[in-house]
Design a protein around this motif. Structure first.
Motif, mmCIF file in Angstrom:
data_model
loop_
_atom_site.group_PDB
_atom_site.id
_atom_site.type_symbol
_atom_site.label_atom_id
_atom_site.label_comp_id
_atom_site.label_asym_id
_atom_site.label_seq_id
_atom_site.Cartn_x
_atom_site.Cartn_y
_atom_site.Cartn_z
ATOM 1 N N ASP A 26 0.659 -1.269 -0.184
ATOM 2 C CA ASP A 26 -0.111 0.076 -0.004
ATOM 3 C C ASP A 26 1.178 0.890 0.003
ATOM 4 O OD1 ASP A 26 1.096 0.115 2.655
ATOM 5 O OD2 ASP A 26 -0.749 -0.513 3.235
ATOM 6 N N ASP A 27 0.364 2.468 -0.277
ATOM 7 C CA ASP A 27 1.260 3.503 -0.433
ATOM 8 C C ASP A 27 1.473 4.223 0.595
ATOM 9 O OD1 ASP A 27 -0.021 3.647 -3.093
ATOM 10 O OD2 ASP A 27 -1.262 5.409 -2.991
ATOM 11 N N ASP A 28 1.562 3.992 2.151
ATOM 12 C CA ASP A 28 1.953 4.065 2.811
ATOM 13 C C ASP A 28 3.134 3.547 2.959
ATOM 14 O OD1 ASP A 28 -0.024 5.931 4.000
ATOM 15 O OD2 ASP A 28 -0.850 4.603 5.940
ATOM 16 N N MET A 29 3.074 2.135 2.730
ATOM 17 C CA MET A 29 4.749 1.484 3.407
ATOM 18 C C MET A 29 5.452 2.161 1.947
ATOM 19 S SD MET A 29 6.685 -0.920 3.826
ATOM 20 C CE MET A 29 5.834 -1.858 4.762
ATOM 21 N N LEU A 30 5.036 1.928 1.045
ATOM 22 C CA LEU A 30 5.426 3.045 -0.083
ATOM 23 C C LEU A 30 6.389 4.152 -0.047
ATOM 24 C CD1 LEU A 30 3.501 1.700 -3.680
ATOM 25 C CD2 LEU A 30 5.702 0.851 -2.603
ATOM 26 N N PHE A 31 5.345 5.196 0.359
ATOM 27 C CA PHE A 31 6.272 6.184 0.790
ATOM 28 C C PHE A 31 7.421 5.891 1.830
ATOM 29 C CE2 PHE A 31 2.541 8.150 -1.259
ATOM 30 C CZ PHE A 31 3.143 8.991 -1.786
ATOM 31 N N GLU A 32 7.086 4.919 3.233
ATOM 32 C CA GLU A 32 7.860 5.081 4.078
ATOM 33 C C GLU A 32 9.532 4.324 3.192
ATOM 34 O OE1 GLU A 32 7.892 2.487 8.931
ATOM 35 O OE2 GLU A 32 5.822 2.235 6.365
ATOM 36 N N ALA A 33 8.770 3.552 3.013
ATOM 37 C CA ALA A 33 10.236 2.628 2.156
ATOM 38 C C ALA A 33 11.214 2.996 1.421
ATOM 39 C CB ALA A 33 9.653 1.334 1.124
ATOM 40 N N SER A 34 10.257 3.970 0.353
ATOM 41 C CA SER A 34 11.540 4.834 -0.429
ATOM 42 C C SER A 34 11.856 6.342 -0.013
ATOM 43 C CB SER A 34 10.568 5.963 -1.260
ATOM 44 O OG SER A 34 9.282 6.614 -1.052
ATOM 45 N N ASP A 35 11.516 7.040 1.422
ATOM 46 C CA ASP A 35 11.733 7.735 2.380
ATOM 47 C C ASP A 35 13.030 6.685 3.345
ATOM 48 O OD1 ASP A 35 10.528 9.824 1.890
ATOM 49 O OD2 ASP A 35 9.367 9.649 4.026
ATOM 50 N N PHE A 36 13.381 5.632 3.584
ATOM 51 C CA PHE A 36 14.108 4.814 3.575
ATOM 52 C C PHE A 36 14.963 4.894 2.826
ATOM 53 C CE2 PHE A 36 16.010 0.574 4.670
ATOM 54 C CZ PHE A 36 16.680 0.420 5.894
ATOM 55 N N PHE A 37 15.587 4.941 1.902
ATOM 56 C CA PHE A 37 15.849 4.171 0.715
ATOM 57 C C PHE A 37 16.803 5.677 0.389
ATOM 58 C CE2 PHE A 37 13.822 0.889 -0.784
ATOM 59 C CZ PHE A 37 15.232 -0.588 -0.583
#
Lengths: 125, 125
Positions: free
Chosen positions: B33-44
DNA sequence: TATTTACATGAACAATTTATCATATGTTTA
DNA sequence: TAAACATATGATAAATTGTTCATGTAAATA
């Protein structure tokens, strides 16, 4: 860049001696060289945008044409093409042409592992 | 963001039907989901700058105070503090105060693994 | 308690990145 | 060969990011 370092050493550093000189020396020894650091940070940059991450995630299990990628990420064809260009430059995706369409796929075996570890890490807390 | 999607669907998508509707549907099902995608891209994103990557790499084997990190990355104290702020926000580093000094360390066990895999991947070719 | 030390932070500016628009390229089809 | 289709790309504008400068805060020390 070089000038900046000189400025820091003369004006801003915590005097002549660091707090833990041995730790600093050890860290500097173990530090990958600048070329590797730039290459690695560029690699991570490819994952640092949610649209690109969506593209990468979609491609993990199968190849897809550009048009289908647009559908999946919900962006214009032009925006997706520009992002694919970035991913190509980082050698994260490869492509093949089939008639009018161009199919993209992941160009690396480590990608899935890196994504898997990251997602599992972020899911933990 | 929502409006953009509507525009694309009405003006830009390759007609009504995608080329491989099943593949699109499957990719959309498997997509985090979008929340996870934003969190993961922030992590990277935390790894996507060579100065931050240098900080992270230095911290992998030991905790270090801010001053020593400045020395290692060759940047001003202010610049390093701002970068540490980003790394704290992504929960990649944690810190503890000891008198006047603040010691930073890696806040996660996966970090080293992710860096190791990436460096080995980039070294291969 | 005034000063110094180590670090954090807000504001401003510069550099980089991303999306859009217009247009170009390569391929198929009429 | 002209038109249509799928994709790529250059230029520009908007958004984001990174650095610097000035200043603020917490802890130690004179």
């Amino acid at each position: 860049m070089e000038y900046k370092q000189i400025d820091i050493l003369t004006e801003e550093s915590c005097e002549e001696l660091h707090h833990d000189e041995a730790a600093v020396a050890d860290a500097e020894t173990k530090m990958p060289d600048d070329d590797m650091l730039f290459e690695a940070s560029d690699f991570f940059k490819a994952f640092s945008d949610s649209s690109r991450l969506k593209i990468i995630t979609a491609l993990v299990s199968r190849e897809l044409c550009v048009c289908d990628l647009c559908e999946i990420v919900g962006q214009s064809q032009s925006a997706v093409s520009h992002q694919l260009r970035v991913l190509r430059a980082s050698r994260i995706v490869k492509f093949r042409r089939e008639g009018k369409q161009v199919f993209y796929s992941i160009d690396d075996t480590h990608i899935e592992e890196i994504i898997r570890i990251t997602i599992s890490h972020l899911s933990e807390e």
